[in-house]
Design an enzyme around this catalytic site. Structure first.
Site, PDB file in Angstrom:
ATOM      1  N   LEU A 135       0.836  -1.088   0.005  1.00 54.70           N
ATOM      2  CA  LEU A 135       0.019  -0.234  -0.054  1.00 54.70           C
ATOM      3  C   LEU A 135       0.833   1.122   0.218  1.00 54.70           C
ATOM      4  O   LEU A 135       1.725   1.333   0.463  1.00 54.70           O
ATOM      5  CB  LEU A 135      -0.673  -0.214   1.506  1.00 54.70           C
ATOM      6  CG  LEU A 135      -2.387  -1.118   0.892  1.00 54.70           C
ATOM      7  CD1 LEU A 135      -1.508  -2.473   1.510  1.00 54.70           C
ATOM      8  CD2 LEU A 135      -3.145  -1.182   2.696  1.00 54.70           C
ATOM      9  N   CYS A 136       0.591   2.502  -0.117  1.00 50.50           N
ATOM     10  CA  CYS A 136       0.939   3.745  -0.316  1.00 50.50           C
ATOM     11  C   CYS A 136       2.292   3.653  -0.847  1.00 50.50           C
ATOM     12  O   CYS A 136       2.707   3.231  -2.046  1.00 50.50           O
ATOM     13  CB  CYS A 136       0.658   4.138   0.981  1.00 50.50           C
ATOM     14  SG  CYS A 136       1.131   5.426   1.462  1.00 50.50           S
ATOM     15  N   ILE A 137       3.017   4.036  -0.334  1.00 46.41           N
ATOM     16  CA  ILE A 137       5.168   4.274  -0.560  1.00 46.41           C
ATOM     17  C   ILE A 137       4.873   2.889  -0.858  1.00 46.41           C
ATOM     18  O   ILE A 137       6.222   3.016  -1.393  1.00 46.41           O
ATOM     19  CB  ILE A 137       5.371   5.124   0.353  1.00 46.41           C
ATOM     20  CG1 ILE A 137       7.033   5.294  -0.329  1.00 46.41           C
ATOM     21  CG2 ILE A 137       5.343   4.470   1.604  1.00 46.41           C
ATOM     22  CD1 ILE A 137       7.198   6.637  -1.896  1.00 46.41           C
ATOM     23  N   PRO A 139       5.334  -0.032  -2.200  1.00 49.13           N
ATOM     24  CA  PRO A 139       5.546  -0.307  -3.636  1.00 49.13           C
ATOM     25  C   PRO A 139       6.678  -0.317  -4.061  1.00 49.13           C
ATOM     26  O   PRO A 139       7.262  -0.641  -4.778  1.00 49.13           O
ATOM     27  CB  PRO A 139       4.514  -0.120  -4.035  1.00 49.13           C
ATOM     28  CG  PRO A 139       2.953   0.132  -4.188  1.00 49.13           C
ATOM     29  CD  PRO A 139       4.057   0.030  -2.812  1.00 49.13           C
ATOM     30  N   SER A 189      -1.966  -0.630  -4.105  1.00 47.63           N
ATOM     31  CA  SER A 189      -2.494   0.428  -3.960  1.00 47.63           C
ATOM     32  C   SER A 189      -2.705   1.701  -3.457  1.00 47.63           C
ATOM     33  O   SER A 189      -2.011   1.560  -2.226  1.00 47.63           O
ATOM     34  CB  SER A 189      -4.416  -0.148  -3.510  1.00 47.63           C
ATOM     35  OG  SER A 189      -5.038   1.263  -3.459  1.00 47.63           O
TER      36      SER A 189
END
Lengths: 218, 218
Positions: A135-137, A139, A189
């Site tokens: 999620l968010c950063i 990845p 996401s």
């Protein structure tokens, strides 16, 4: 047998640890979708401690594993104990801690290095052909560790450029959306990479969890 | 106009602050039910800091308002700024911090004292005939501050006995249930006073939020 998901934490608080809403809403979605979960965190010092009221750096040090235990109500294991064979999938919530304590993306961008145990967890899970959600950063970890992966970090921008430099394909996504890399079994996401509300984050976390669980059956 | 709800925090972490899941799931329920929210916390030192991994007291001090900002992503105000006239209702999540930092119930039981600003917030909201919701251990504040109130702390036991000694009527309730005191406009739910799962806590927080919002319209 319920699906068993490992959740990798990076502390407790959006600016120096795991983003709290993303973690709680991920755990809620996992339970609501019938999975069990076990939290993990590396036993290392945080990069720094941020006063979340002012944004200033505080003159103290905190341990990632100890602070992650706040979100997990004490139920968190040292990442050293993680074995991909014990779980069906791995999920990594965001927050600056993912880019400060799990790797150095927040300060080094595409030149970043990754905590050794985090690297081992991601690479071994991927090698076992088990899905990974981020999620968010978070990845950016997958951009670094998995060749030619497709991810989202929300909008185009510096973070997306950094991921592209590391060899990832960045796909724009908005609130509640997921980006699926079926080849690598990666689901991402944007959540709070966008200016999201808490229910938009819940939608993103739920969509991600459903896809990750679905992949464990496929 | 959306219903405006104030949420009173006590730090960040079940053993020395606000219970994180209860706060996040309350904020989520508020937004999903169409309300807006503003978090508050008193600007005081925590009673102590607990290592959530080991349960030991740590040799450091932390500020309740600063730590509460972690759950609120920085969007938390000093309780000194709370005015009952600005809001339609007040909700107080649980966690040991509610019984350690907002009052002294954790160490003094029925002989407890209440932080002055917390007392003022509860009493002024009640006097304005606006509803108050309290989760987990937080209803002890209402037992102390509101005469002849009906609340739940989950099962019978030491906490319920303490509330009774302060003049409250304790009603047993289980997962996801709420106890409503219509006369005083008080809604309580046991959440983690019981050995609950995260989705049971979500059910309790959602039921409480719906009833509180419903009372603001009645």
């Amino acid at each position: 047998m319920a699906t068993k998901i490992a959740v990798l934490l990076a502390g407790c608080g959006v600016y120096d640890g795991s983003e709290i809403h993303e973690v709680v809403l991920t755990l809620l979605a996992l339970e609501q979708e019938g999975a069990t979960f076990q939290c993990f965190a590396p036993n290392v010092e945080q990069m720094h401690v941020i006063n979340h009221l002012t944004g200033d750096v505080m003159e103290e040090s905190r341990n990632v594993l100890v602070e992650a235990a706040r979100i997990a109500r004490g139920e968190v294991l040292d990442l050293e104990q993680y074995q991909a064979s014990d779980f069906d999938a791995l999920v990594i919530p965001g927050g600056f801690g993912a880019a400060k304590n799990l790797c150095t993306f927040a300060v080094e961008g595409a030149e970043m290095s990754v905590n050794e145990l985090v690297s081992k967890a991601v690479v071994s899970t991927h090698a076992a052909k088990k899905p990974i959600g981020a999620l968010c950063i978070a990845p950016v970890l997958l951009a670094k560790l998995i060749a030619d992966v497709r991810i989202t970090l929300g909008d185009a921008g510096d973070a997306a450029d950094g991921a592209s430099k590391m060899g990832a394909t960045h796909q724009v996504a908005t609130h509640g959306e997921i980006v699926v890399d079926a080849t690598h079994r990666i689901v991402t996401s944007p959540c709070y990479m966008l200016d999201a509300t808490i229910s938009q984050v819940a939608e993103g976390a739920t969509a991600l969890v459903r896809e990750v669980i679905s992949m464990t059956n496929g």
